[in-house]
Design a protein around this motif. Structure first.
Motif, PDB file in Angstrom:
ATOM      1  N   GLY A   1       0.798  -1.227   0.000  1.00 38.52           N
ATOM      2  CA  GLY A   1       0.000   0.000   0.000  1.00 38.52           C
ATOM      3  C   GLY A   1       0.829   1.274   0.000  1.00 38.52           C
ATOM      4  N   ASP A   2       2.136   1.185   0.316  1.00 40.95           N
ATOM      5  CA  ASP A   2       2.988   2.382   0.276  1.00 40.95           C
ATOM      6  C   ASP A   2       3.028   2.938  -1.156  1.00 40.95           C
ATOM      7  N   ALA A   3       3.117   4.250  -1.261  1.00 40.93           N
ATOM      8  CA  ALA A   3       3.348   4.875  -2.570  1.00 40.93           C
ATOM      9  C   ALA A   3       4.846   4.833  -2.855  1.00 40.93           C
ATOM     10  N   ILE A   4       5.192   4.755  -4.154  1.00 34.44           N
ATOM     11  CA  ILE A   4       6.597   4.746  -4.571  1.00 34.44           C
ATOM     12  C   ILE A   4       6.897   6.083  -5.246  1.00 34.44           C
ATOM     13  N   TYR A   5       7.956   6.737  -4.785  1.00 33.53           N
ATOM     14  CA  TYR A   5       8.331   8.046  -5.330  1.00 33.53           C
ATOM     15  C   TYR A   5       9.752   8.008  -5.876  1.00 33.53           C
ATOM     16  N   VAL A   6      10.024   8.905  -6.835  1.00 38.49           N
ATOM     17  CA  VAL A   6      11.393   9.108  -7.287  1.00 38.49           C
ATOM     18  C   VAL A   6      11.625  10.614  -7.394  1.00 38.49           C
TER      19      VAL A   6
ATOM     20  N   LEU B   1       4.226  -0.155 -11.254  1.00 40.03           N
ATOM     21  CA  LEU B   1       4.613   1.197 -11.666  1.00 40.03           C
ATOM     22  C   LEU B   1       3.687   1.670 -12.780  1.00 40.03           C
ATOM     23  N   ASP B   2       3.515   2.995 -12.834  1.00 39.65           N
ATOM     24  CA  ASP B   2       2.684   3.621 -13.853  1.00 39.65           C
ATOM     25  C   ASP B   2       3.629   4.256 -14.872  1.00 39.65           C
ATOM     26  N   LEU B   3       3.736   3.638 -16.063  1.00 44.40           N
ATOM     27  CA  LEU B   3       4.726   4.080 -17.057  1.00 44.40           C
ATOM     28  C   LEU B   3       4.594   5.572 -17.386  1.00 44.40           C
ATOM     29  N   ALA B   4       3.351   6.048 -17.456  1.00 40.41           N
ATOM     30  CA  ALA B   4       3.118   7.454 -17.826  1.00 40.41           C
ATOM     31  C   ALA B   4       3.633   8.418 -16.761  1.00 40.41           C
ATOM     32  N   GLN B   5       3.855   7.916 -15.545  1.00 46.21           N
ATOM     33  CA  GLN B   5       4.290   8.809 -14.454  1.00 46.21           C
ATOM     34  C   GLN B   5       5.814   8.902 -14.315  1.00 46.21           C
ATOM     35  N   ILE B   6       6.560   8.117 -15.093  1.00 42.91           N
ATOM     36  CA  ILE B   6       8.025   8.174 -14.982  1.00 42.91           C
ATOM     37  C   ILE B   6       8.483   9.599 -15.362  1.00 42.91           C
ATOM     38  N   PRO B   7       9.143  10.317 -14.451  1.00 41.33           N
ATOM     39  CA  PRO B   7       9.481  11.722 -14.729  1.00 41.33           C
ATOM     40  C   PRO B   7      10.618  11.854 -15.740  1.00 41.33           C
TER      41      PRO B   7
ATOM     42  N   THR C   1       8.161  12.614  -7.670  1.00 43.15           N
ATOM     43  CA  THR C   1       7.003  12.173  -8.452  1.00 43.15           C
ATOM     44  C   THR C   1       6.549  10.809  -7.951  1.00 43.15           C
ATOM     45  N   ARG C   2       5.254  10.667  -7.777  1.00 41.18           N
ATOM     46  CA  ARG C   2       4.721   9.351  -7.394  1.00 41.18           C
ATOM     47  C   ARG C   2       4.634   8.498  -8.647  1.00 41.18           C
ATOM     48  N   ILE C   3       5.323   7.362  -8.647  1.00 36.70           N
ATOM     49  CA  ILE C   3       5.398   6.553  -9.876  1.00 36.70           C
ATOM     50  C   ILE C   3       4.715   5.196  -9.738  1.00 36.70           C
ATOM     51  N   GLY C   4       4.248   4.863  -8.543  1.00 31.96           N
ATOM     52  CA  GLY C   4       3.600   3.564  -8.414  1.00 31.96           C
ATOM     53  C   GLY C   4       3.231   3.244  -6.983  1.00 31.96           C
ATOM     54  N   ILE C   5       2.935   1.970  -6.766  1.00 33.85           N
ATOM     55  CA  ILE C   5       2.453   1.535  -5.454  1.00 33.85           C
ATOM     56  C   ILE C   5       3.033   0.156  -5.115  1.00 33.85           C
ATOM     57  N   VAL C   6       3.282  -0.056  -3.832  1.00 31.98           N
ATOM     58  CA  VAL C   6       3.778  -1.351  -3.370  1.00 31.98           C
ATOM     59  C   VAL C   6       2.602  -2.321  -3.309  1.00 31.98           C
ATOM     60  N   SER C   7       2.802  -3.512  -3.911  1.00 30.96           N
ATOM     61  CA  SER C   7       1.710  -4.498  -3.949  1.00 30.96           C
ATOM     62  C   SER C   7       2.085  -5.756  -3.171  1.00 30.96           C
ATOM     63  N   GLN C   8       1.076  -6.584  -2.924  1.00 32.10           N
ATOM     64  CA  GLN C   8       1.335  -7.835  -2.204  1.00 32.10           C
ATOM     65  C   GLN C   8       1.925  -8.884  -3.133  1.00 32.10           C
TER      66      GLN C   8
ATOM     67  N   PRO D   1       4.319 -10.578  -5.513  1.00 32.72           N
ATOM     68  CA  PRO D   1       5.748 -10.377  -5.731  1.00 32.72           C
ATOM     69  C   PRO D   1       6.039  -9.958  -7.171  1.00 32.72           C
ATOM     70  N   GLY D   2       7.187  -9.362  -7.399  1.00 32.21           N
ATOM     71  CA  GLY D   2       7.588  -8.953  -8.748  1.00 32.21           C
ATOM     72  C   GLY D   2       7.290  -7.483  -9.000  1.00 32.21           C
ATOM     73  N   LEU D   3       7.751  -7.017 -10.162  1.00 31.25           N
ATOM     74  CA  LEU D   3       7.632  -5.605 -10.509  1.00 31.25           C
ATOM     75  C   LEU D   3       6.926  -5.501 -11.860  1.00 31.25           C
ATOM     76  N   ARG D   4       5.748  -4.875 -11.875  1.00 28.38           N
ATOM     77  CA  ARG D   4       5.007  -4.719 -13.123  1.00 28.38           C
ATOM     78  C   ARG D   4       4.917  -3.247 -13.498  1.00 28.38           C
ATOM     79  N   ILE D   5       5.057  -2.989 -14.803  1.00 27.55           N
ATOM     80  CA  ILE D   5       4.952  -1.610 -15.289  1.00 27.55           C
ATOM     81  C   ILE D   5       3.691  -1.514 -16.135  1.00 27.55           C
ATOM     82  N   ARG D   6       2.754  -0.687 -15.683  1.00 27.02           N
ATOM     83  CA  ARG D   6       1.445  -0.593 -16.340  1.00 27.02           C
ATOM     84  C   ARG D   6       1.442   0.558 -17.347  1.00 27.02           C
ATOM     85  N   GLN D   7       0.990   0.277 -18.584  1.00 27.99           N
ATOM     86  CA  GLN D   7       0.868   1.331 -19.593  1.00 27.99           C
ATOM     87  C   GLN D   7      -0.488   2.009 -19.471  1.00 27.99           C
ATOM     88  N   VAL D   8      -0.644   3.124 -20.182  1.00 27.15           N
ATOM     89  CA  VAL D   8      -1.905   3.878 -20.106  1.00 27.15           C
ATOM     90  C   VAL D   8      -3.091   3.002 -20.516  1.00 27.15           C
TER      91      VAL D   8
END
Ligand code: ADP
Ligand code: MG
Length: 326
Positions: free
Chosen positions: A161-166, A240-246, A294-301, A303-310
């Motif tokens: 549930g944590d937000a991920i920022y860069v 991760l939300d691809l559109a949010q990558i700064p 910039t908030r780029i995504g969210i921590v999920s339960q 496992p693994g890292l997924r990058i979501r497109q628009v």
């Protein structure tokens, strides 16, 4: 072959020159010149220590940079590790393996760049070692810093549930490197991002002091690889939300020509931005963090890292982690 020895003064003379340039600092009761430096410690602080080794031909090429900027970057990448824990850099130690063909002017330019970077962050050069190298230029940097006891932000600690920022923008440095490798000249902004990255010390300090982040590290090997370290250490996954990558203006205009460049922002490396997780969902709107995040995504339960497109589909990055010139 020119007689380069004439250009190279005796080691002890060089060390005395370094000593004069380095000066002293409040936290040091003894700096360069003895067997050890002495730093005053306070009971309510933890000591952070980090070392980096930089080898010519692997981590840098002398023909692409000035010795002054190489000095700056050598300090910056190490200070970035202190920033990534939320600490305050204090004492740096510099080991130099110096090939004969590097003359005194060049080594002085290197030291001057190194000192200018560490002084920006209130740190001091407290010692080191100098030796002739039969091969490439070798640079070993150790940084010590402090953080209030218990406030250091580690890799483990991200929770569901944590937000991920860069912080800042991603991909600029890798884009500059890829242009240099193709024999092209990156624009001034991209060159600066590659040659003289700025460690996000104040941002890191603010996050640790106010205990805003649950996990953090600096992006040196690329966002995906480094965020991956957080996920493994914290035993969570992320989306991760691809559109949010700064992305910077320079990066965006290159991306218009070649859409595949997005992978440099995801996995390029040497950004020296901070990636962190936080239970707070609106840190990107707080103006008082010193540096844009910039908030780029969210921590999920899962496992693994997924990058979501628009369009909702998963994006597959074609690049692995950053491996310098490999
Ligand atoms: P030692 O014999 O103890 O290794 P050195 O003659 O190598 O001593 O160094 C003398 C002093 O100069 C020490 O305080 C050391 O930390 C410092 N020093 C040596 N090389 C460097 C360097 N490249 N940068 C900063 N300090 C240095
Ligand atoms: Mg020595």
């Amino acid at each position: 072959m020119p007689d380069t020895d004439k250009n190279n003064r005796e080691e002890f003379e060089l060390i005395r020159w370094i000593q004069r340039q380095a000066g002293m600092s409040d936290h040091l009761s003894l700096g360069i010149g003895d067997d050890c430096a002495i730093q005053t410690q306070f009971a309510d602080q933890d000591l952070l220590t980090s070392t980096d080794l930089l080898i010519e031909g692997i981590h840098f090429k002398r023909e692409w940079t000035s010795m002054f900027n190489l000095g700056r970057k050598s300090a910056a990448v190490n200070i970035s590790d202190i920033a990534a824990m939320g600490g305050t850099p204090q004492s740096l130690f510099l080991g130099l393996g110096r090939p004969k063909e590097i003359n005194d002017k060049e080594i002085e330019a290197f030291i001057s760049g190194f000192l200018s970077e560490i002084k920006t962050h209130g740190a001091a050069l407290a010692g080191g070692d100098t030796c002739a190298s039969p091969g490439p230029l070798m640079i070993s940097v150790t940084a010590q810093g402090t953080v209030a006891t218990g406030d250091a932000i580690c890799r483990q600690g991200a929770s569901y549930g944590d937000a991920i920022y860069v912080s800042g923008y991603l991909g600029d440095s890798a884009l500059a490197l890829s242009l240099l490798q193709k024999g092209q000249r990156p624009d001034r902004y991209l060159r600066e991002r590659f040659h003289t990255p700025s460690p996000r010390v104040i941002l890191g300090q603010k996050l640790s002091k106010r205990q805003l982040a649950t996990s953090m590290l600096d992006v040196s090997d690329g966002l995906l690889a480094d965020l991956g370290h957080i996920l493994v250490a914290s035993k969570v996954g992320a989306e991760l939300d691809l559109a949010q990558i700064p992305l910077s203006k320079s990066f965006q205009s290159a991306l218009k020509e070649d859409a595949a460049l997005i992978d440099l922002a995801l996995a390029g490396g040497e950004d020296y931005e901070l990636v962190f997780t936080s239970p707070l969902k609106d840190l990107d709107k707080q103006i008082n963090l010193d540096h844009a995040v910039t908030r780029i995504g969210i921590v999920s339960q899962t496992p693994g890292l997924r990058i979501r497109q628009v369009n909702g589909e998963i994006y597959q990055c074609q690049r692995g982690g950053f491996d310098h010139f490999a």
